[in-house]
Write an enzyme that holds these catalytic residues in place. Structure first.
Site, short mmCIF file in Angstrom:
data_model
loop_
_atom_site.label_atom_id
_atom_site.label_comp_id
_atom_site.label_asym_id
_atom_site.label_seq_id
_atom_site.Cartn_x
_atom_site.Cartn_y
_atom_site.Cartn_z
N LYS A 45 0.87 -1.18 0.00
CA LYS A 45 0.00 0.00 0.00
C LYS A 45 0.91 1.23 0.00
O LYS A 45 1.98 1.23 0.64
CB LYS A 45 -0.88 0.01 1.26
CG LYS A 45 -1.65 1.32 1.47
CD LYS A 45 -2.69 1.56 0.39
CE LYS A 45 -3.34 2.95 0.52
NZ LYS A 45 -4.33 3.21 -0.55
N CYS A 127 -2.28 9.67 -6.51
CA CYS A 127 -3.40 9.38 -5.62
C CYS A 127 -4.47 10.46 -5.83
O CYS A 127 -4.20 11.65 -5.64
CB CYS A 127 -2.98 9.37 -4.16
SG CYS A 127 -4.40 9.02 -3.09
#
Ligand SMILES: O=C(O)c1[nH]c(=O)[nH]c(=O)c1I
Length: 308
Positions: A45, A127
């Site tokens: 992650k 992101c």
């Protein structure tokens, strides 16, 4: 057929990886990826300097033809993932990092440079769900300045995670920037930013953060993912490898990513839906397609999509 491949100093026993964000938040999940059949390794992650709770839930929703998410970068914090990837594992790791600002990215890469970790790192420039923060990779000047600063000190294997682009001139501009730097790879595409879905019974959006705006994944983004893989393969130095991500649910989808030039393929939405058993299925389905076509190696067709 053997699907092993090499990127930088890492030998991946298979071309398949998880898309960062899926099945990679904790040691348990990362170990599960590594121990699963037909995986090449694990991508963590994206890590931020400190642990983060992320956005309020519901922040993920499965659609009929894909997914929408506004997770908000929940993660255990950079030290947790650096500790994991620095340990010995049966397969290679890719450490994904995502600063919330330029100085975070520089700081994280200085720490990795100074650490014992010698594996691959992936700088997430895409992101879409940090409230108030634009995606770095949509700002060409900022991306160029950031990579220039990083490669003034960073000497370990480094790739970047890119958002989808939708304009051929943007492919040209981004590839021109990326070709200036000794990147090991790009990973394309991240989710298609800021989609929206509605439940017509309640007449409400389906995720809580950002008034329902979230990144799109799954089948519906496969054509966008294929275009980005092909466009960058056509433009980037051959030394820069490509992890194709986006919309993979079958061996045929993997085959298309490889025809566009991908060296490895990662799976997000479908992995979340099906579990790590998907990698054996994708391997079997790709093997069947190759056998039907008389291919004995991925190199027989990788990057060889034909124009009409
Ligand atoms: O919301 C997220 O955590 C997230 N969600 C995405 O779809 N892509 C990303 O790179 C990230 I950092």
């Amino acid at each position: 057929i053997d699907f092993k491949t090499t990127m930088a100093n890492a030998e991946f026993p298979s071309i398949f990886l998880n898309a960062s964000g899926v099945n990679c938040m904790t040691v348990t999940e990362m170990d599960e990826m590594i121990n699963a059949a037909c995986t090449g390794g694990v991508v963590t992650k994206s890590a931020t300097p400190q642990q983060r709770e992320g956005n309020p839930q519901p922040r993920y929703y499965q659609l009929e033809h894909g997914s929408i998410n506004s997770m908000g970068l929940p993660n255990e914090g950079f030290p947790y993932y650096l500790d994991y990837v620095t340990k010995e594992h049966a397969k290679p790791t890719i450490l994904s990092v995502a600063g919330l600002k330029m100085s975070d990215n520089i700081e994280l890469l200085h720490k990795i440079q100074a650490s014992d970790y010698t594996g691959l790192t992936e700088l997430n420039l895409s992101c879409p769900n940090v409230i108030g923060k634009p995606q770095v990779a949509y700002d060409f000047e900022e991306t160029d300045a950031l990579l220039a600063e990083i490669f003034s000190f960073y000497t370990k294997p480094l790739g970047v995670k890119l958002p989808p682009y939708f304009d051929l001139v943007h492919f040209d501009q981004m590839a021109t920037i990326l070709n200036k730097y000794p990147l090991t790879h790009i990973n394309t595409v991240n989710s298609v930013g800021n989609g929206l879905w509605i439940d017509i019974d309640t007449e409400k959006v389906v995720i809580k953060p950002k008034q329902g705006f979230g990144g799109l994944g799954g089948t519906m983004i496969l054509p966008t993912a294929l275009a980005n893989v092909r466009a960058f393969r056509q433009r980037l130095n051959p030394s820069i490898k490509i992890i194709g991500t986006g919309g993979v649910t079958s061996g045929a989808d993997v085959f298309m990513h490889l025809l566009c030039g991908a060296d490895m393929v990662s799976v997000g939405t479908a992995l979340l839906h099906e579990g790590v058993g998907i990698f054996q299925r994708l391997t079997d389905e790709l093997t069947t397609i190759m056998a039907e076509k008389g291919y004995t190696s991925i190199e027989d067709f990788r990057g060889k999509v034909q124009d009409f």
